[in-house]
Scaffold this motif. Structure first.
Motif, PDB file in Angstrom:
ATOM      1  N   ARG A 286      12.091 118.688 -85.640  1.00  0.00           N
ATOM      2  CA  ARG A 286      11.043 118.280 -84.699  1.00  0.00           C
ATOM      3  C   ARG A 286      11.524 117.238 -83.695  1.00  0.00           C
ATOM      4  O   ARG A 286      11.154 117.290 -82.512  1.00  0.00           O
TER       5      ARG A 286
ATOM      6  N   PHE B  87       7.705 123.187 -80.803  1.00  0.00           N
ATOM      7  CA  PHE B  87       7.126 121.870 -81.084  1.00  0.00           C
ATOM      8  C   PHE B  87       7.035 121.004 -79.834  1.00  0.00           C
ATOM      9  O   PHE B  87       6.565 119.864 -79.899  1.00  0.00           O
TER      10      PHE B  87
ATOM     11  N   LYS C  17       1.864 115.442 -82.242  1.00  0.00           N
ATOM     12  CA  LYS C  17       3.262 115.142 -82.582  1.00  0.00           C
ATOM     13  C   LYS C  17       3.335 114.000 -83.584  1.00  0.00           C
ATOM     14  O   LYS C  17       4.071 114.060 -84.577  1.00  0.00           O
TER      15      LYS C  17
ATOM     16  N   ALA D 147       2.201 115.008 -87.155  1.00  0.00           N
ATOM     17  CA  ALA D 147       3.225 115.750 -87.902  1.00  0.00           C
ATOM     18  C   ALA D 147       4.258 114.801 -88.491  1.00  0.00           C
ATOM     19  O   ALA D 147       4.679 114.954 -89.656  1.00  0.00           O
TER      20      ALA D 147
ATOM     21  N   SER E 188      -6.120 115.345 -90.196  1.00  0.00           N
ATOM     22  CA  SER E 188      -4.762 115.821 -89.957  1.00  0.00           C
ATOM     23  C   SER E 188      -4.676 117.331 -89.997  1.00  0.00           C
ATOM     24  O   SER E 188      -5.528 118.021 -90.560  1.00  0.00           O
ATOM     25  N   LYS E 189      -3.611 117.871 -89.397  1.00  0.00           N
ATOM     26  CA  LYS E 189      -3.332 119.298 -89.496  1.00  0.00           C
ATOM     27  C   LYS E 189      -3.017 119.694 -90.938  1.00  0.00           C
ATOM     28  O   LYS E 189      -3.047 120.868 -91.279  1.00  0.00           O
ATOM     29  N   HIS E 190      -2.737 118.712 -91.782  1.00  0.00           N
ATOM     30  CA  HIS E 190      -2.392 118.994 -93.175  1.00  0.00           C
ATOM     31  C   HIS E 190      -3.595 119.432 -93.990  1.00  0.00           C
ATOM     32  O   HIS E 190      -3.475 119.684 -95.187  1.00  0.00           O
TER      33      HIS E 190
ATOM     34  N   THR F 241      -2.306 125.045 -88.846  1.00  0.00           N
ATOM     35  CA  THR F 241      -1.225 124.133 -89.245  1.00  0.00           C
ATOM     36  C   THR F 241      -0.454 123.601 -88.054  1.00  0.00           C
ATOM     37  O   THR F 241       0.454 122.794 -88.224  1.00  0.00           O
ATOM     38  N   GLU F 242      -0.779 124.103 -86.853  1.00  0.00           N
ATOM     39  CA  GLU F 242      -0.090 123.709 -85.621  1.00  0.00           C
ATOM     40  C   GLU F 242       1.408 123.998 -85.682  1.00  0.00           C
ATOM     41  O   GLU F 242       2.217 123.326 -85.040  1.00  0.00           O
ATOM     42  N   CYS F 243       1.782 125.010 -86.460  1.00  0.00           N
ATOM     43  CA  CYS F 243       3.207 125.343 -86.602  1.00  0.00           C
ATOM     44  C   CYS F 243       3.763 126.002 -85.350  1.00  0.00           C
ATOM     45  O   CYS F 243       4.975 125.984 -85.115  1.00  0.00           O
TER      46      CYS F 243
END
Length: 440
Positions: free
Chosen positions: A131, A139, A149, A152, A233-235, A310-312
């Motif tokens: 990243r 990313f 950003k 993550a 969070s995206k988590h 997940t914004e992957c």
């Protein structure tokens, strides 16, 4: 004073779990703002997808490096957190390594936890490098600046700290066991933390106890903080990936559902006894909106999709429109939907009910340029490792633009006019459509 640590632990646990429950209830409320979907399809196939995609991580390994690293973190997260159960029991009742009576099984568990903890640290370092140093293109998209950003990276730092605290706690505990300290049961194998023993070899017993207890407390407090960070969070996909995969599409990806609102209108037009100019009866149901312009017009599954993202960036990296420089990013579609849904939720929290804020998902978050750039190829849907469907949101907004606002692009309007008049999208009379066969 003897039970003070246990009381403090109980309060910390209650606060942590209580705040997490509060946020999860808000999340469920926000998702329920969407339309309910009655027909979900084959339940057996859905459970099969949960096992294969969510549990088995089958879509992650399509990209081997990221996939294998993610599986290590995923397995490490699941298995190492079994140790949290022991910590909770020890914290509540003042015991130490309460499961030590399992003997060799316990030794094997602790050894596997430590190996996985080390592998998680390695995987997280690889993710950080990809990243922040390698700076993979997916990313670096515009939607990944600022909070996405930082979020993550915060997750990666969290995981390194938690795993380091776990190994530090075990190393100090191992040293205390060797010293025969009271309360420190002889139990567990420490294939990784044993390499840290030289760091503690010159410490006094009291200093070792302080190190072990500090690492123990920071580890469990860190887990509670991380648990509550998930909502922001995206988590959050750690929790939502399984239900999201279960509710994912099981019909062919090229198939679009007929709008019930359109079906009702067509039936009304075909009814010879219906008066299209008659005023609606008192108390009659208000005709449903065609398509979607805001999050409340979307289905609950689509809103669950937004929270699960997940914004992957796999969807965006596979998108042909994005690859050719167009503004469309399927990942941004999901992030914008989630951000708007959160804004609506905060509006409800503040006012007790939703008060019109003069905003909507369309135009204020997602532009028309993005919507019409989509080729409907389903590459984004196929690429998503947790069965998110950005295309369904794009199509619902398109339906709104066409059927509610007559705001289709000129090229599409011309094609639809030709279909209406000529039975084909080309500007040729139906009688002339086969003239091409007479040309030499």
């Amino acid at each position: 004073m003897k039970y003070l640590p246990n009381i403090i632990f109980l309060v910390a646990l209650a606060v942590g779990i209580g705040y997490f429950t509060y946020n999860i209830r808000k999340l469920i409320r926000n998702i329920k703002l969407g339309r309910e979907i009655e027909e979900l399809g084959d339940k057996k196939e859905r459970w099969g997808n949960v096992v294969r995609i969510a549990l088995g991580q089958s879509k992650m390994v399509v990209r081997p490096v990221a996939g294998i690293m993610h599986i290590i973190v995923y397995v490490g997260f699941v298995i190492i957190n079994l140790e949290v159960l022991e910590i909770i029991i020890d914290g509540l009742f003042g015991t130490h390594r309460v499961f030590a009576s399992l003997g060799p099984v316990y030794d094997l568990l602790i050894a596997s936890f430590e190996i996985l903890a080390l592998l998680v640290i390695v995987a997280v370092v690889v993710f950080w490098i990809r990243r922040n140093i390698q700076r993979l293109r997916r990313f670096m998209n515009p939607e990944m600046k600022g909070w996405p950003k930082n979020d993550a990276n915060y997750i990666l730092y969290f995981e390194v700290v938690l795993m380091t605290l776990f190994l530090t706690m075990n190393a100090a505990d191992h040293q205390l066991q060797q010293l025969g300290s009271a309360h420190y049961t002889q139990a567990g194998m420490f294939p990784v933390s044993s390499y840290l023993l030289p760091v503690f070899s010159d410490m006094s017993e009291q200093s070792l106890i302080i190190v072990e207890r500090t690492a123990w407390w920071l580890h469990i407090i860190g887990i509670l903080i991380f648990l509550n960070y998930l909502y922001f969070s995206k988590h959050l996909h750690i929790i939502l990936a399984f239900p999201n995969v279960f509710f994912g599409k099981v019909v062919p990806k090229g198939k679009f559902n007929n709008l019930e609102s359109v079906t009702k209108e067509v039936k009304l037009m075909m009814d010879p006894n219906a008066d299209p100019f008659a005023a609606p009866a008192e108390g009659a149901e208000v005709p449903a909106k065609f398509g979607a312009s805001d999050v409340t017009d979307l289905s609950r599954i689509q809103l669950l999709n937004a929270y699960t993202c997940t914004e992957c960036g796999r969807c965006t990296s596979e998108c042909p429109a994005n690859q050719t420089g167009k503004k469309l990013s399927p990942r941004k579609i999901m992030m914008d939907t989630r951000d708007r849904l959160e804004e609506v939720g905060k509006n409800i929290d503040k006012n007790g009910e939703f008060k019109d804020d003069g905003k909507q998902l369309l135009d204020d978050y997602i532009t028309r340029e993005e919507i019409w750039a989509c080729t409907t190829c389903n590459a984004c849907v196929e690429a998503c490792p947790v069965s998110i469907d950005p295309l369904s949101i794009i199509m619902d907004i398109r339906q709104y633009l066409v059927m509610e606002q007559s705001a289709a692009p000129n090229e599409l309007n011309i094609a639809m006019t030709n279909i209406e008049n000529n039975g084909a999208p080309w500007p040729y009379n139906q009688m002339d459509r086969l003239n091409w066969k007479n040309e030499s």
